[in-house]
Write a protein that holds these residues in place. Structure first.
Motif, PDB file in Angstrom:
ATOM      1  N   MET A  26      24.064 -33.276  31.136  1.00  0.00           N
ATOM      2  CA  MET A  26      22.690 -33.292  30.622  1.00  0.00           C
ATOM      3  C   MET A  26      22.680 -32.903  29.142  1.00  0.00           C
ATOM      4  N   SER A  27      23.395 -31.852  28.820  1.00  0.00           N
ATOM      5  CA  SER A  27      23.459 -31.387  27.432  1.00  0.00           C
ATOM      6  C   SER A  27      24.202 -32.384  26.552  1.00  0.00           C
ATOM      7  N   ASP A  28      25.332 -32.873  27.046  1.00  0.00           N
ATOM      8  CA  ASP A  28      26.163 -33.783  26.262  1.00  0.00           C
ATOM      9  C   ASP A  28      25.434 -35.085  25.948  1.00  0.00           C
ATOM     10  N   ILE A  29      24.865 -35.703  26.953  1.00  0.00           N
ATOM     11  CA  ILE A  29      24.208 -37.000  26.754  1.00  0.00           C
ATOM     12  C   ILE A  29      22.939 -36.853  25.917  1.00  0.00           C
ATOM     13  N   SER A  30      22.182 -35.787  26.139  1.00  0.00           N
ATOM     14  CA  SER A  30      20.934 -35.606  25.378  1.00  0.00           C
ATOM     15  C   SER A  30      21.191 -35.262  23.913  1.00  0.00           C
ATOM     16  N   SER A  31      22.393 -34.790  23.595  1.00  0.00           N
ATOM     17  CA  SER A  31      22.696 -34.421  22.204  1.00  0.00           C
ATOM     18  C   SER A  31      23.263 -35.579  21.392  1.00  0.00           C
TER      19      SER A  31
END
Length: 174
Positions: free
Chosen positions: A85-90
């Motif tokens: 979630m963090s990786d893709i949203s960043s």
């Protein structure tokens, strides 16, 4: 592909599901309209996620139905979900439209063929818009559909409206 991992892990956060159930949810939620995901990729993905320790399977038999593997998240899967979630949203937002391969080469065609290609794209956009309108109408008052699912439908609809305006302008200028 991290996107498919995230979709599968996200579905398993809600419930333990078989690969077939995941595939049916992908169809029901129209996920394949906005993410490249196929039935075989779902079946392969749950096996890969299990090999990595992100999901575990248990064999379930219901009534006279054959046995099936039902997958649930492990603690490592919960952590991977949060990481993805963090990786893709960043990451930078990219919008890939397959028809842009036609658009960048459109001036290499004779006018008649050019107009045909643009009209075909335009018709496909109209078809997608009608499909989205039907879907939005069907799901907007359904309490079982999460607001986030409705938001993605709305996003897709707004993008289609914008593409309609853009293609009309392109047809005028080419």
């Amino acid at each position: 592909m991290a996107t498919i991992d995230l979709i599968v892990l996200g579905m398993l956060k809600d419930d333990a599901l078989s690969a077939y159930d995941i595939q049916k949810l992908v169809e029901y939620r129209n996920i394949s309209k906005w993410v490249k995901i196929s039935t075989p990729s779902i079946y392969k993905k749950v096996i890969q996620l299990e090999e990595k320790g992100y999901v575990k399977s248990s064999i379930v038999k219901e009534g006279k139905m054959p046995e099936k593997a039902v997958y649930s998240l492990t603690e490592a899967g919960e952590e991977e979900f949060v990481r993805l979630m963090s990786d893709i949203s960043s990451k930078p937002v990219r919008i890939f439209l397959d028809f842009n391969a036609v658009v960048v080469n459109i001036d290499k065609l004779p006018a008649q063929n050019r107009n045909l290609c643009l009209t075909q794209i335009e018709e496909n956009v109209k078809s997608l818009k009608a499909y989205l309108e039907e879907n939005i109408d069907m799901k907007e008052n359904n309490a079982r559909i999460p607001e986030t699912g409705k938001a993605v439908l709305q996003q897709q609809y707004i993008l289609v409206q914008t593409i309609e305006i853009w293609i009309a302008s392109l047809k005028e200028n080419i």
